[in-house]
Design a protein around this motif. Sequence first.
Motif, mmCIF file in Angstrom:
data_model
loop_
_atom_site.group_PDB
_atom_site.id
_atom_site.type_symbol
_atom_site.label_atom_id
_atom_site.label_comp_id
_atom_site.label_asym_id
_atom_site.label_seq_id
_atom_site.Cartn_x
_atom_site.Cartn_y
_atom_site.Cartn_z
ATOM 1 N N GLY A 1 -11.864 46.578 33.506
ATOM 2 C CA GLY A 1 -11.125 46.601 32.243
ATOM 3 C C GLY A 1 -11.146 45.044 31.608
ATOM 4 N N TYR A 2 -10.757 44.045 32.638
ATOM 5 C CA TYR A 2 -10.709 42.632 32.186
ATOM 6 C C TYR A 2 -11.620 41.989 33.506
ATOM 7 C CZ TYR A 2 -6.783 43.815 29.468
ATOM 8 O OH TYR A 2 -5.960 44.459 28.564
ATOM 9 N N VAL A 3 -11.986 41.003 32.885
ATOM 10 C CA VAL A 3 -12.722 39.722 33.951
ATOM 11 C C VAL A 3 -12.125 38.389 33.494
ATOM 12 C CG1 VAL A 3 -14.817 38.634 34.448
ATOM 13 C CG2 VAL A 3 -14.903 40.915 33.906
ATOM 14 N N LEU A 4 -11.504 37.827 34.589
ATOM 15 C CA LEU A 4 -10.770 36.431 34.328
ATOM 16 C C LEU A 4 -11.330 35.370 35.032
ATOM 17 C CD1 LEU A 4 -7.552 38.047 35.901
ATOM 18 C CD2 LEU A 4 -8.318 37.705 33.405
ATOM 19 N N LYS A 5 -11.504 34.162 34.592
ATOM 20 C CA LYS A 5 -12.102 33.059 35.158
ATOM 21 C C LYS A 5 -10.781 32.395 35.708
ATOM 22 C CE LYS A 5 -13.556 29.460 33.020
ATOM 23 N NZ LYS A 5 -14.278 28.658 32.189
ATOM 24 N N VAL A 6 -10.876 32.244 37.310
ATOM 25 C CA VAL A 6 -9.751 31.831 38.031
ATOM 26 C C VAL A 6 -10.189 30.439 38.729
ATOM 27 C CG1 VAL A 6 -8.465 32.249 40.226
ATOM 28 C CG2 VAL A 6 -8.926 34.065 38.531
ATOM 29 N N ARG A 7 -9.343 29.274 38.433
ATOM 30 C CA ARG A 7 -9.682 28.248 39.132
ATOM 31 C C ARG A 7 -8.630 27.489 40.100
ATOM 32 N NH1 ARG A 7 -13.012 25.590 34.592
ATOM 33 N NH2 ARG A 7 -15.212 26.007 35.778
ATOM 34 N N VAL A 8 -8.806 27.617 41.546
ATOM 35 C CA VAL A 8 -7.805 27.124 42.306
ATOM 36 C C VAL A 8 -8.336 25.850 43.153
ATOM 37 C CG1 VAL A 8 -6.778 29.414 42.544
ATOM 38 C CG2 VAL A 8 -8.739 28.871 43.896
ATOM 39 N N THR A 9 -7.395 25.466 43.988
ATOM 40 C CA THR A 9 -7.865 24.256 44.840
ATOM 41 C C THR A 9 -8.624 24.755 46.161
ATOM 42 O OG1 THR A 9 -5.687 24.800 46.320
ATOM 43 C CG2 THR A 9 -5.502 23.024 44.371
ATOM 44 N N ASP A 10 -8.504 25.919 46.698
ATOM 45 C CA ASP A 10 -9.202 26.328 47.886
ATOM 46 C C ASP A 10 -9.089 27.785 47.982
ATOM 47 O OD1 ASP A 10 -6.616 26.737 48.806
ATOM 48 O OD2 ASP A 10 -6.753 24.953 49.783
ATOM 49 N N ILE A 11 -9.840 28.381 49.151
ATOM 50 C CA ILE A 11 -9.845 29.811 49.270
ATOM 51 C C ILE A 11 -8.426 30.272 49.555
ATOM 52 C CG2 ILE A 11 -11.064 31.457 50.910
ATOM 53 C CD1 ILE A 11 -12.870 30.364 48.968
ATOM 54 N N PRO A 12 -7.426 29.893 50.439
ATOM 55 C CA PRO A 12 -6.435 30.192 50.566
ATOM 56 C C PRO A 12 -5.508 30.567 49.360
ATOM 57 C CG PRO A 12 -6.655 28.696 52.348
ATOM 58 C CD PRO A 12 -7.965 28.532 51.389
ATOM 59 N N ALA A 13 -5.659 29.637 48.219
ATOM 60 C CA ALA A 13 -5.092 29.549 46.987
ATOM 61 C C ALA A 13 -5.782 30.801 46.417
ATOM 62 C CB ALA A 13 -5.373 28.352 46.277
ATOM 63 N N LEU A 14 -7.061 31.092 46.545
ATOM 64 C CA LEU A 14 -7.760 32.119 45.592
ATOM 65 C C LEU A 14 -6.950 33.592 46.172
ATOM 66 C CD1 LEU A 14 -9.823 33.339 43.894
ATOM 67 C CD2 LEU A 14 -11.423 33.082 45.786
ATOM 68 N N GLU A 15 -7.064 33.621 47.506
ATOM 69 C CA GLU A 15 -6.443 34.538 48.049
ATOM 70 C C GLU A 15 -5.068 34.882 47.615
ATOM 71 O OE1 GLU A 15 -5.676 36.603 52.587
ATOM 72 O OE2 GLU A 15 -6.004 34.578 52.462
ATOM 73 N N ASP A 16 -4.206 33.746 47.620
ATOM 74 C CA ASP A 16 -2.690 33.971 47.014
ATOM 75 C C ASP A 16 -2.949 34.532 45.423
ATOM 76 O OD1 ASP A 16 -1.756 33.036 49.424
ATOM 77 O OD2 ASP A 16 -1.492 31.338 48.719
ATOM 78 N N THR A 17 -3.835 34.086 44.719
ATOM 79 C CA THR A 17 -4.017 34.542 43.282
ATOM 80 C C THR A 17 -4.417 35.946 43.068
ATOM 81 O OG1 THR A 17 -4.500 32.424 42.636
ATOM 82 C CG2 THR A 17 -4.966 33.807 41.267
ATOM 83 N N ILE A 18 -5.295 36.425 44.021
ATOM 84 C CA ILE A 18 -5.716 37.817 43.959
ATOM 85 C C ILE A 18 -4.761 38.507 44.359
ATOM 86 C CG2 ILE A 18 -7.562 39.398 45.068
ATOM 87 C CD1 ILE A 18 -9.438 36.966 45.465
ATOM 88 N N ASN A 19 -4.023 38.375 45.595
ATOM 89 C CA ASN A 19 -2.948 38.972 45.782
ATOM 90 C C ASN A 19 -1.677 39.182 44.765
ATOM 91 O OD1 ASN A 19 -3.736 39.479 48.490
ATOM 92 N ND2 ASN A 19 -2.756 37.759 49.280
ATOM 93 N N ALA A 20 -1.554 38.159 43.996
ATOM 94 C CA ALA A 20 -0.757 38.165 42.929
ATOM 95 C C ALA A 20 -1.064 39.163 41.787
ATOM 96 C CB ALA A 20 -0.100 36.813 42.140
ATOM 97 N N LEU A 21 -2.505 38.944 41.470
ATOM 98 C CA LEU A 21 -3.039 39.949 40.419
ATOM 99 C C LEU A 21 -2.893 41.365 40.774
ATOM 100 C CD1 LEU A 21 -6.053 37.749 39.398
ATOM 101 C CD2 LEU A 21 -4.214 38.399 38.104
ATOM 102 N N ASN A 22 -3.236 41.427 42.268
ATOM 103 C CA ASN A 22 -3.160 43.170 42.787
ATOM 104 C C ASN A 22 -1.675 43.901 42.551
ATOM 105 O OD1 ASN A 22 -5.584 44.013 43.474
ATOM 106 N ND2 ASN A 22 -5.820 42.480 44.942
ATOM 107 N N ARG A 23 -0.739 42.819 42.336
ATOM 108 C CA ARG A 23 0.838 43.345 42.410
ATOM 109 C C ARG A 23 1.241 43.503 40.758
ATOM 110 N NH1 ARG A 23 1.394 39.338 46.382
ATOM 111 N NH2 ARG A 23 2.127 37.600 44.826
ATOM 112 N N VAL A 24 0.471 43.048 39.990
ATOM 113 C CA VAL A 24 0.730 43.523 38.585
ATOM 114 C C VAL A 24 0.432 45.026 38.211
ATOM 115 C CG1 VAL A 24 -0.134 43.029 36.300
ATOM 116 C CG2 VAL A 24 -0.287 41.133 37.774
ATOM 117 N N ARG A 25 1.712 45.387 37.537
ATOM 118 C CA ARG A 25 1.525 46.921 37.213
ATOM 119 C C ARG A 25 0.424 47.013 36.564
ATOM 120 N NH1 ARG A 25 4.078 50.168 33.287
ATOM 121 N NH2 ARG A 25 4.537 52.011 34.010
#
Length: 170
Positions: free
Chosen positions: A123-147
């Motif tokens: 439904g959506y595509v996001l462009k995400v920019r982060v410092t490193d892979i662990p930060a990407l993992e944290d961002t994906i986890n945060a997105l997966n928690r969105v209702r």
Amino acid sequence: MVPRPEGPQPRPHALPQTTEDDIDAVDEQLLALLQANGRASYAELARQVGLSAPAVHERVGKLETAGVITGYTAVVDPSAVGLGVTALVGIIDSDEVDDVGMLEAMSALPQVQDCWRTAGTEGYVLKVRVTDIPALEDTINALNRVRGVSRTRTTVVLSTKWEGRHGRTE
């Protein structure tokens, strides 16, 4: 060089709304020049399109007022500011999707730089920019928690050949 404000400024006397039919070849040329260099002076733009600087100033003002030009930005090299990882994250909606709530939650994450509503599985595509892979993992986890988010699908960008069409002709 004439300094430009952050975004279009309201005019005291509104000009008629510009439509696609009102944009002529000179306006298209001005738009291309400003996309390539948003800091170009009115004098430089005028020289390139064959008009006077005041005529160019008026045309650019009309394009801003009409909402054709929506702002001026600086293009920053992400790696120069410590954002070495770019990813495209597809959001697959759940049955309980709440577009307003999802948009608020996604826009609250500073790592999300762009968001597109898309047709298809995602439904959506996001462009995400982060410092490193662990930060990407944290961002994906945060997105997966969105209702409203059922799951995500992530593509990590290996290298960027170009972004936008700055300075490029199509």
